[in-house]
Write a protein that holds these residues in place. Structure first.
Motif, mmCIF file in Angstrom:
data_model
loop_
_atom_site.group_PDB
_atom_site.id
_atom_site.type_symbol
_atom_site.label_atom_id
_atom_site.label_comp_id
_atom_site.label_asym_id
_atom_site.label_seq_id
_atom_site.Cartn_x
_atom_site.Cartn_y
_atom_site.Cartn_z
ATOM 1 N N LEU A 81 0.826 -1.218 0.000
ATOM 2 C CA LEU A 81 0.000 0.000 0.000
ATOM 3 C C LEU A 81 0.856 1.263 0.000
ATOM 4 O O LEU A 81 0.650 2.167 -0.815
ATOM 5 N N VAL A 82 1.816 1.300 0.947
ATOM 6 C CA VAL A 82 2.642 2.509 1.048
ATOM 7 C C VAL A 82 3.471 2.691 -0.206
ATOM 8 O O VAL A 82 3.618 3.810 -0.740
ATOM 9 N N ILE B 96 2.768 1.660 -3.255
ATOM 10 C CA ILE B 96 1.890 2.135 -4.320
ATOM 11 C C ILE B 96 1.627 3.623 -4.141
ATOM 12 O O ILE B 96 1.716 4.418 -5.073
ATOM 13 N N SER B 97 1.342 3.978 -2.890
ATOM 14 C CA SER B 97 0.986 5.356 -2.597
ATOM 15 C C SER B 97 2.116 6.319 -2.954
ATOM 16 O O SER B 97 1.886 7.431 -3.388
#
Lengths: 319, 329, 282
Positions: free
Chosen positions: C132-133, C135-136
C-alpha cells in the motif's frame, strides 16, 4: 549406635562463570566439605544466605546444573553414592524439602504433584497415602485441587514438607525451610523435622538461620566462604561459648542477640577470590604465619571437626 | 462467572475490531488516493474509448470530486456491504473475496497445522536434547529457514518437484480448460500440496525455535529440579512438567503468526499461481484494482485480528494462574 | 584438579572473543560487498549473446542469463543494493520507533495512542502495508525504503517502551522530576543514553527483515523498478526461465540473499548475547 546414612568426604563444587570483558572465572562454591549423618540425627549446615549451600543438596541428589563440577566422594549406607545410585534413591529413600513454592510446577494441581509420576495402577494407592499425610499436616481436601499460586506461605511449606514424606524416606534434606515464614510457622516446620528424626529419619538441614539450627539440630556444620570450618554439637553452643573452638564459630555465637550481640569486622571472602590460605585469615584475631600460607585441613578433635591451624591451642583454651 | 468475563472480553475485542477496521479503511483509502493510480485508466486498459465514455467513467468513479466525497461514498457503500466491483475480474468484489479467501484459508490452515505440529515436535526434541546433534540440526535448520526468502524457497521447490521431477503441476489453480467447480478433489489437492509444504517449511522454523528456547528455559526452572529430586526423569518428566508449561505459550505464538502466515501466502501463491487471496492482492495492486485491494486489506486485517484475539483469549482464559486469579477477585 | 581446570578454561575462554570475531568478520564481508557493488562497472554487465544461458562454470561461477550477463556480477550488485535499502529502511524504522517512544512518554493519552498504533500495525499484514505505502509513493527506491521502514517499527517500539517503563522506576528519575526538570530534559539526559544500546541493537535486528521484505515486494513487482539490478528483480525474471531448466538463475542469487540475511541474524543474535551477559552462560 544408630546406622550411618550418609557420609560425604572432601566434596568440592565449582562453576565456570563469565566475568567482565572476555574473562572467565572458576567459582569455587563448596570446597573440601566433609560431613556425615546417621539415622535419627539432624545435622545443620549453617551458612550465610546466597553462599551456595543449596548446591550441597543438589550434589547429593545428583541434580547439579551441567556447568557445575563435582569432586570428592559420597557414601550412602556404606555404598558409594554415584549418579546411578542417586537417581535410584532420590524421591524414594532420599527426599528433598525445597526452599519455596517456586519448586512446584505452577500449572499442576497440588495432589498430582505430590503423588508424582506413577502408573495408573499405583495411582489410587498413592493418592490415599498422599491424603493421609496431608491430613496429618493439616492440609484439607480442597488443597488437593489447588494450584501452587493459590497456597499461602504456611500452607505451601506444609505441602513441601508432606511431599517429602510420601515415599517413607530414610534421609530428608531440608533446604532453607524457614525464610519468609512467621514465628509460628517456623516453629511448626522445625517440629516437623524433629518428628521425622524421632521416626529414625536422618535430616540434613541447610539453613542460614542460626536460631533454627540451634533449636532443632544435633550437630551444626559452620559454612564459611565455601569451607566447613567447624562441625560442633549444638550442645556446645552454651555458656560463654567456651566449648566452641573455631574463632569464627565463637564470633558467630557472640553475635547472637541473646548473647553479647557483638559483631566482628570484615566480610566473608567472595567466591571468585581464589583462596590460597585460611579463609578466616583476614578476620582472625590470632593468625600466625602458617595461616597465610596454606588452607588448613578439617581435622578431628574428639567428636568434632575443626578447620584451623591452631585448633589444638584453641581447644585447650589458651586464648 | 467465567461467562461474564468472557462476554466482557468479547465485547471489548469487538469494539477494538470496529475501531481498527475504521482506521484501516481510512488509512488505506488515503494512501491509495495519494498514489498516482488512475482508476479510469486501469478500468479501460488497452481498449480505445471515446472521450464521452471516459467522462462518464470519471463521473462514475468520482475522479474529479474532492476526497471527502469519495471517502464518504465508499464508506457508505461499505456499510451496506457493497465493496464495489472488481476492475480486473469484472465481478462484485465480495464474490472474488469469498472464492479466493476460501482457497487461501485452506492453504494457510493446512500449513499452519503442519508447521505447528512439526515445529512443536522438533522444538521439544531439540530442547530436551540441548547441546546434542539433534539440537544442533534443528537450530541450523531454523536459522537457515528463518533467513530464507519465502518466494525463493517456493521457486526452488517448484524447480525441483514440478519442473525436474514432474510430481506436481507447475501452476494454475485449476487445469486449463476446466471450470473451477468441476475440479476434482485430487486435482485440487495436487495443486495445494506444494504451496502448503513451502509455507509449512518456513512456519516450522519459528515455532520450533521458540519451543526449543522455551523448553530449555523451563527445564532450568526450580520445579523441574524438584521433580528430578523426586525421582522423575526422562520423557515422563518432559511430558508432565515441560510440555505442560510450554504448550500454551507455543499455541499462543502460533495464533500470533497469522500476520506472517498471510504474507507468506501472498508470496507462495504468486510463485505457484495458486488462485488465492494473495495472488488477487498482487494482481489488484499491480493493475490498480482499487476496490478489490481495499477489500483485501480489510479482510486480511480481520483475519490477523482474529488470530491475535484468539491468542489473547488463550492467555486469559486457559492459563489457570490468570483464570483462577480473576475469579477470586 | 588444577590442571584440568586450566585446560577447561582455555577451551571455553574464547566464547566471547569468538563472538566479537564473528561480528567483525561478517561486518567486513558486508562492507566489502557494498563497496564492491559501487565499483562494478557497467561494462562487466553488458550483454554478451554468444555466452547466454550458460550454466555455472569456472569463468561464470553463477552462470549467465539470457543476455549473456554474468550472474555473479549481477548478484553482487543486487546484494549491494539490498544492503543499502535495508540499511536505510531500518534507520527509518528506528527513527519512527524512537519518535513514537518519546511521544508516548509525554502524557498518558499519547501513550495509549501509541499503544493503539502498535496494535493497529500488528493487525494489518506487513506485506500489504508495504504494498500500500509503496503504491501510494509511486514505487521506486524511495517508496520501498519508506514502505519497509513504516512496517518494521513496532517491535523496537515495544522494546523501548518496556525499557522506559523500567527506567521510570529508577530513583534518580523521580529525583530529577522533583527538582523540577522538564520531561524533555529528563528524556534527553537520562533516557537516551540508557536506551541507546537497545536502539542500536534494534536497528541491527530490523536489518535482515528489511532486506527480506524489500526483496519480497520487489519480486512481486511493487518495489524497485525492473531496471534496477535488485535481487527481487533477478528472481522474478528467473521465473520465466524456470521451465527451460536454467536453475542457476534463481538458485545462486537467492542463496546469496539468504546468506546475507543469515549473517545479519547471527550478528544480531551475537550482539544481543554480548550486551545481555545473563544469557552468555549458555
Amino acid at each position: 549406635m544408630s546406622e550411618e546414612l550418609l557420609k560425604v568426604s572432601n566434596i568440592s563444587i565449582s562453576f565456570i562463570q563469565y566475568g567482565s570483558g572476555l574473562k572467565q572465572n572458576i567459582l569455587d562454591v563448596i570446597s573440601d566439605l566433609t560431613l556425615d549423618i546417621s539415622q535419627g540425627e539432624i545435622v545443620a549446615v549453617l551458612g550465610s544466605s546466597g553462599s551456595g549451600k543449596s548446591l550441597l543438596a543438589h550434589g547429593i541428589l545428583g541434580i547439579l546444573p551441567s556447568n557445575a563440577n563435582l569432586s570428592g566422594t559420597m557414601h550412602y549406607r556404606g555404598e558409594p553414592l554415584n549418579q546411578n545410585l542417586k537417581e535410584k534413591l532420590r524421591g524414594d529413600e532420599i527426599a528433598l524439602i525445597p526452599q519455596s513454592v517456586k519448586f512446584l510446577d505452577p500449572l499442576m494441581k497440588i495432589s498430582e504433584q505430590a503423588i508424582g509420576d506413577c502408573t495408573e495402577e499405583e495411582k489410587e494407592e498413592k493418592k490415599a497415602i498422599q491424603r493421609e499425610v496431608f491430613e496429618k499436616y493439616g492440609l484439607s481436601k480442597e488443597v488437593d485441587d489447588m494450584y501452587p499460586f493459590q497456597l499461602s506461605g504456611g500452607m505451601a511449606r506444609r505441602v513441601l514438607v508432606s511431599t517429602a514424606l510420601l515415599s517413607n524416606p530414610k534421609l530428608v534434606i531440608a533446604d532453607e525451610p524457614t525464610p519468609g515464614l512467621d514465628e509460628r510457622s517456623i516453629k511448626e516446620t522445625l517440629n516437623h523435622l524433629r518428628q521425622m528424626a524421632n521416626d529414625n529419619v536422618g535430616v540434613l538441614l541447610i539453613t542460614h538461620d542460626i536460631n533454627a539450627a540451634l533449636e532443632v539440630a544435633d550437630k551444626i556444620a559452620i559454612f564459611y566462604a565455601g569451607y566447613v570450618i567447624e562441625i560442633a554439637n549444638s550442645s556446645d553452643f552454651t555458656g560463654d561459648g567456651e566449648k566452641l573452638i573455631h574463632p569464627y564459630t565463637k564470633a558467630l555465637y557472640h553475635a547472637l542477640p541473646q548473647n553479647d550481640f557483638k559483631l566482628t569486622e570484615g566480610h566473608q571472602p567472595l567466591h571468585d577470590e581464589l583462596l590460597k590460605y585460611c579463609p578466616y585469615f583476614e578476620r582472625c584475631e590470632h593468625p600466625t604465619d602458617i595461616c597465610h600460607e596454606t588452607i588448613p585441613k578439617l581435622i578431628d578433635i574428639g567428636d568434632k571437626k575443626i578447620r584451623c591451624n591452631r585448633a589444638n591451642e584453641f581447644k585447650t583454651g589458651e586464648f | 462467572m467465567n461467562y461474564k468475563s468472557l462476554g466482557k472480553f468479547l465485547s471489548y475485542k469487538l469494539i477494538r475490531l470496529v475501531l481498527l477496521l475504521v482506521a484501516v479503511s481510512l488509512i488505506s483509502f488515503l494512501l491509495i488516493d495519494l498514489s498516482p493510480i488512475d482508476p479510469v485508466k486501469s478500468y479501460i486498459g488497452e481498449v480505445s474509448v471515446s472521450p464521452e465514455q471516459v467522462a462518464k467513467l470519471e463521473a462514475f468513479w468520482g475522479v474529479n470530486e474532492p476526497i471527502t466525497t469519495k471517502l464518504i461514498n465508499w464508506l457508505g457503500n461499505l456499510l451496506h456491504g457493497d465493496f464495489g466491483t472488481s476492475l480486473i475480474y469484472r465481478v462484485p468484489v465480495i464474490d472474488v473475496i469469498s472464492e479466493r479467501f476460501f482457497a487461501s484459508l485452506t492453504l494457510m490452515f493446512s500449513s499452519w497445522l503442519i508447521s505447528g505440529v512439526l515445529g512443536f515436535v522438533f522444538g521439544v526434541l531439540a530442547g530436551m536434547h540441548k547441546g546434542t546433534w539433534i539440537d544442533k540440526a534443528v537450530k541450523v535448520y531454523c536459522y537457515i529457514l528463518l533467513a530464507a526468502p519465502t518466494f525463493w524457497i517456493a521457486l526452488i521447490l517448484l524447480m525441483v518437484f514440478s519442473v525436474d521431477l514432474g510430481w506436481f503441476p507447475t501452476g494454475l489453480g485449476v487445469p486449463v480448460g476446466k471450470l473451477a467447480e468441476n475440479v476434482t478433489f485430487f486435482e485440487w489437492l495436487d495443486r495445494l500440496i506444494l504451496p502448503a509444504i513451502t509455507l509449512s517449511l518456513l512456519g516450522v522454523a519459528q515455532i520450533a525455535m521458540y519451543t526449543r528456547d522455551k523448553l530449555v528455559n523451563v527445564l532450568s526452572d526450580d520445579y523441574i529440579l524438584f521433580a528430578k529430586a523426586r525421582g522423575e526423569n526422562g520423557w515422563n518428566l518432559i511430558k508432565r512438567h515441560g510440555i505442560r508449561n510450554i504448550i500454551l505459550p507455543a499455541l499462543t505464538l502460533q495464533f500470533l503468526s497469522f500476520n506472517e502466515l498471510f504474507g507468506g501466502a501472498v508470496l507462495v501463491e504468486q510463485v505457484f499461481s495458486y488462485p488465492g487471496i494473495g495472488q488477487a492482492a498482487v494482481a489488484a495492486g499491480l493493475r490498480s484494482d482499487v476496490p478489490l485491494l481495499l477489500a483485501i486489506v480489510l479482510f486480511s486485517t480481520l483475519f490477523v485480528f482474529c488470530g491475535n484475539a484468539i491468542a489473547d483469549a488463550l492467555y486469559n482464559f486457559v492459563d489457570p494462574r490468570i483464570k483462577e486469579g480473576e475469579s477470586s477477585e | 584438579m588444577n590442571k584440568s581446570k586450566n585446560t577447561y578454561y582455555f577451551k571455553k575462554m574464547n566464547l566471547r572473543t569468538k563472538t566479537l570475531l564473528i561480528i567483525s568478520l561478517t561486518a567486513l564481508i558486508l562492507i566489502a560487498i557494498v563497496i564492491n557493488s559501487f565499483f562494478i562497472e557497467a561494462s562487466s554487465l553488458t550483454t554478451n549473446f554468444p555466452m547466454r544461458n550458460m550454466p555455472p562454470s569456472f569463468e561464470h561461477i553463477f552462470g549467465t542469463d539470457w543476455m549473456g550477463r554474468d550472474m555473479f556480477t549481477r548478484t553482487l550488485k543486487g546484494l549491494g543494493l539490498s544492503i543499502q535499502v535495508g540499511a536505510f529502511a531500518s534507520i527509518v524504522s528506528t527513527i519512527i520507533a524512537v519518535i513514537l517512544t518519546f511521544v508516548s512518554r509525554l502524557n498518558k493519552y499519547l501513550d495509549s495512542f501509541v499503544n493503539w498504533l502498535i496494535d493497529l500495525f500488528a493487525s494489518i499484514p506487513h506485506l500489504l502495508v508495504i504494498i500500500l505505502v509503496s503504491i501510494s509513493l509511486g514505487g521506486g527506491l524511495f517508496g520501498v525504503i519508506i514502505a519497509v521502514g513504516v512496517s518494521h517499527w513496532t517491535s523496537l517500539t515495544r522494546v523501548l517502551r518496556a525499557e522506559i517503563k523500567q527506567i521510570n522506576t529508577f530513583e534518580y528519575i523521580a529525583l530529577s522530576k522533583s527538582f523540577g526538570k522538564s520531561n524533555l530534559w529528563i528524556t534527553g539526559k537520562h533516557f537516551l543514553p540508557l536506551v541507546l544500546t537497545q536502539i542500536i541493537l534494534g536497528t541491527i535486528l530490523i536489518f535482515p527483515h528489511a532486506i527480506m521484505h524489500e526483496a519480497s515486494v520487489t519480486f512481486l513487482g511493487f518495489g524497485l523498478s525492473p531496471h534496477e539490478p535488485a535481487i527481487g528483480i533477478i528472481l522474478s525474471e528467473s521465473m520465466k526461465y524456470l521451465a527451460t531448466g536454467a536453475w542457476w538463475l534463481a538458485f545462486f542469487p537467492g542463496l546469496s540473499l539468504l546468506l546475507i540475511i543469515l549473517i545479519f541474524d547471527l550478528i544480531g543474535d551475537n550482539l544481543r548475547k554480548l550486551l545481555d551477559p545473563t544469557k552468555a552462560h549458555e
